[in-house]
Design a protein around this motif. Structure first.
Motif, short mmCIF file in Angstrom:
data_model
loop_
_atom_site.label_atom_id
_atom_site.label_comp_id
_atom_site.label_asym_id
_atom_site.label_seq_id
_atom_site.Cartn_x
_atom_site.Cartn_y
_atom_site.Cartn_z
N GLY A 317 0.81 -1.21 0.00
CA GLY A 317 0.00 0.00 0.00
C GLY A 317 0.84 1.26 0.00
N THR A 318 2.06 1.16 0.51
CA THR A 318 2.97 2.31 0.57
C THR A 318 3.95 2.31 -0.59
OG1 THR A 318 2.81 2.23 2.99
CG2 THR A 318 4.59 3.53 2.07
N CYS A 319 4.34 1.12 -1.06
CA CYS A 319 5.35 0.96 -2.12
C CYS A 319 4.97 1.74 -3.38
CB CYS A 319 5.52 -0.52 -2.44
SG CYS A 319 6.66 -0.86 -3.79
N VAL A 320 5.94 2.46 -3.95
CA VAL A 320 5.71 3.24 -5.19
C VAL A 320 6.36 2.58 -6.41
CG1 VAL A 320 5.41 5.42 -3.99
CG2 VAL A 320 7.71 4.71 -4.70
N ARG A 321 6.89 1.36 -6.23
CA ARG A 321 7.51 0.58 -7.32
C ARG A 321 8.65 1.34 -8.00
NH1 ARG A 321 2.62 -0.27 -4.96
NH2 ARG A 321 1.60 -2.17 -5.66
N CYS A 322 9.46 2.05 -7.20
CA CYS A 322 10.58 2.80 -7.77
C CYS A 322 11.73 1.89 -8.17
CB CYS A 322 11.08 3.84 -6.77
SG CYS A 322 11.81 3.14 -5.26
N ALA A 323 11.76 0.67 -7.61
CA ALA A 323 12.76 -0.37 -7.91
C ALA A 323 14.14 -0.09 -7.31
CB ALA A 323 12.88 -0.61 -9.42
N MET A 334 15.09 -9.88 -5.12
CA MET A 334 13.87 -9.09 -5.30
C MET A 334 13.56 -8.90 -6.79
SD MET A 334 14.59 -6.26 -2.31
CE MET A 334 12.90 -6.09 -1.74
N LYS A 335 12.28 -8.91 -7.11
CA LYS A 335 11.85 -8.67 -8.48
C LYS A 335 10.45 -8.07 -8.47
CE LYS A 335 10.23 -13.45 -9.05
NZ LYS A 335 10.33 -14.68 -9.86
N ILE A 336 10.06 -7.47 -9.59
CA ILE A 336 8.72 -6.91 -9.71
C ILE A 336 7.90 -7.81 -10.64
CG2 ILE A 336 7.34 -4.97 -10.56
CD1 ILE A 336 9.50 -3.10 -9.64
N GLU A 337 6.73 -8.20 -10.17
CA GLU A 337 5.84 -9.06 -10.96
C GLU A 337 4.47 -8.40 -11.10
OE1 GLU A 337 5.57 -12.85 -9.09
OE2 GLU A 337 7.57 -13.50 -9.71
N GLY A 338 3.72 -8.81 -12.13
CA GLY A 338 2.36 -8.33 -12.33
C GLY A 338 2.30 -7.09 -13.20
N GLU A 339 1.08 -6.70 -13.53
CA GLU A 339 0.84 -5.54 -14.38
C GLU A 339 -0.17 -4.61 -13.70
OE1 GLU A 339 2.42 -4.92 -17.13
OE2 GLU A 339 3.51 -6.84 -17.22
N GLY A 340 -0.10 -3.34 -14.05
CA GLY A 340 -1.06 -2.37 -13.58
C GLY A 340 -1.15 -2.32 -12.07
N LYS A 341 -2.39 -2.39 -11.54
CA LYS A 341 -2.62 -2.30 -10.10
C LYS A 341 -2.10 -3.53 -9.35
CE LYS A 341 -6.67 0.72 -10.37
NZ LYS A 341 -8.11 0.88 -10.03
N ARG A 343 0.84 -4.88 -9.89
CA ARG A 343 2.31 -4.86 -9.93
C ARG A 343 2.85 -4.86 -8.50
NH1 ARG A 343 6.27 -0.76 -11.82
NH2 ARG A 343 7.81 -1.82 -13.11
N ARG A 344 3.72 -5.81 -8.18
CA ARG A 344 4.20 -6.00 -6.82
C ARG A 344 5.70 -6.31 -6.81
NH1 ARG A 344 -0.21 -4.37 -5.90
NH2 ARG A 344 -1.92 -5.28 -4.67
N VAL A 345 6.36 -5.86 -5.72
CA VAL A 345 7.73 -6.30 -5.45
C VAL A 345 7.65 -7.62 -4.70
CG1 VAL A 345 9.89 -5.80 -4.25
CG2 VAL A 345 8.63 -3.95 -5.37
N ILE A 361 17.32 1.72 2.10
CA ILE A 361 17.30 2.57 0.92
C ILE A 361 15.90 3.03 0.51
CG2 ILE A 361 17.03 0.97 -1.03
CD1 ILE A 361 19.90 3.49 -0.61
N CYS A 362 14.86 2.36 0.99
CA CYS A 362 13.49 2.66 0.54
C CYS A 362 13.11 4.11 0.83
CB CYS A 362 12.49 1.72 1.19
SG CYS A 362 10.80 2.02 0.64
N PRO A 363 12.80 4.91 -0.18
CA PRO A 363 12.53 6.33 0.04
C PRO A 363 11.18 6.62 0.70
CG PRO A 363 12.17 5.78 -2.27
CD PRO A 363 12.74 4.54 -1.61
#
Length: 378
Positions: A317-323, A334-341, A343-345, A361-363
């Motif tokens: 809910g907080t993650c902005v998928r900045c990678a 760690m990896k990013i999976e999924g599309e659109g809404k 999309r998850r780390v 490091i998470c901003p």
């Protein structure tokens, strides 16, 4: 080697108060001669964050250090650091540090531009290091008093890790993944770099889930010493850690370079035992993992045991998928999976080495440290 630590009270970041307290702490600790020499001031800039978050060395503390070093006759002053993920042309703006160096016309050293190798016959775990080239005669570490998820405490010795440029730091987490191994590497780096002095910003420190996800803590102290181990022992004593319980303190003591016994430290002013904060929220000290169990346990059981160790967990809910977490992850867990809404780390906990770099490091503070971490679907 000088074994004195100067400690002075300072309740706020009023520039005159900070300057006077820092000057007095240095006078108590003695052993600082910068006349006619170039000096690198190395603040703690884990990430370029606002001063009130207590993640970085406060800009007023840096300003006081610049004023003092100028007054003591330094021929040139430089300021530099390199956070874990450093973009092109990085300079610490949000933290207020860039405003200070502009005010005093101080050159900023970008450790990613020019590099050099440092070594010493006294190194134990690492043969040589590649660090940012600065050209200064004297290095002064300017750490912030903070807790640390991996090392329990981060201070004068660990602050030198920032001389390793940007993302290159993550490779050391992969190679030296246990607390004890990482401490040995940090002490080796300090021996190779040979920092000359430390000014510790403990006016407002950090407690809890440091070095980035904790909470500001009023401490009201400034410390100074030419002995980086001694100042770290003083700082950890104020926080309520036993000196031997902090891996870097223990490892540095074993080398016999700074101290041969913690009782050798001299406090010509205030004594940290009298300043200990009973309610300081610390990272709980854990026993070192048994290598014997690693040898006798079947691989499947080792994996299950390791999966139950506290580790990073994504708050989607907080993650902005900045990678940024993907970039800093040395074990590629760690990896990013999924599309659109959707999309998850996603974290592979079998690969995760629990270095907590992603948490640091998470901003947006979207990575928590959970007792039994898992990939949540919320």
């Amino acid at each position: 080697m000088n074994k004195k630590v100067g400690i002075e009270r300072c309740a706020s970041y009023d520039i005159e108060s900070v300057y006077k307290a820092l000057k007095k702490a240095v006078e108590l600790a003695s052993d600082l001669n910068v006349a006619g020499k170039s000096v690198l001031l190395k603040p703690n800039i884990l990430s370029d964050s606002a001063p009130e978050k207590a993640i970085t060395t406060h800009p007023v503390f840096l300003e006081a250090a610049i004023r003092l070093i100028k007054e003591m006759g330094a021929s040139k002053i430089l300021v530099g650091d390199s956070p874990g993920i450093q973009g092109p042309g990085f300079i610490a703006k949000a933290s207020g540090i860039s405003d200070v160096i502009k005010k005093y016309d101080i050159p900023w050293v970008d450790f990613t531009k020019e590099k050099t190798e440092v070594s010493s016959p006294d190194l134990k775990s690492v043969k040589k290091f590649t660090v940012g080239k600065h050209g200064a005669d004297i290095i002064i570490s300017l750490p912030k008093l903070k807790t640390h998820q991996l090392m329990y405490y981060t201070g004068a010795i660990k602050n030198i890790f920032g001389l390793i440029p940007s993302i290159a730091k993550s490779t050391y987490h992969a190679r030296y993944s246990s607390r004890e191994a990482f401490a040995s590497m940090l002490v080796d780096l300090c021996i190779a770099v040979k920092p000359d002095y430390a000014f510790l910003d403990a006016i407002i420190g950090m407690e809890g889930a440091g070095p980035a996800g904790g909470s500001p803590k009023q401490v009201g102290l400034i410390m100074a010493s030419s002995n980086l181990l001694a100042i770290d022992v003083a700082a950890t004593t104020v926080m309520g850690y036993p000196p031997h319980g902090v891996p870097v303190n223990k490892e540095a003591l074993s080398r016999g370079i700074w101290l041969k016994d913690f009782n050798e430290i001299e406090y010509p002013g205030l004594n940290p035992k009298d300043l200990q904060i009973p309610n300081y929220v610390k990272v709980r000290i854990k026993r070192a993992r048994s290598q014997f169990l690693d040898f006798i346990l079947p691989k499947s059981l080792r994996k299950y045991r390791d999966s139950r160790i506290a580790g990073p967990e994504i708050n989607h809910g907080t993650c902005v998928r900045c990678a940024d977490c993907l970039k800093i992850c040395s074990s590629k867990a760690m990896k990013i999976e999924g599309e659109g809404k959707e999309r998850r780390v996603i974290i592979d906990y079998e690969l995760c080495i629990r270095c907590f770099c992603c948490h640091e490091i998470c901003p947006v503070k979207a990575i928590d440290i959970a007792k039994n971490p898992r990939n949540r679907v919320d």
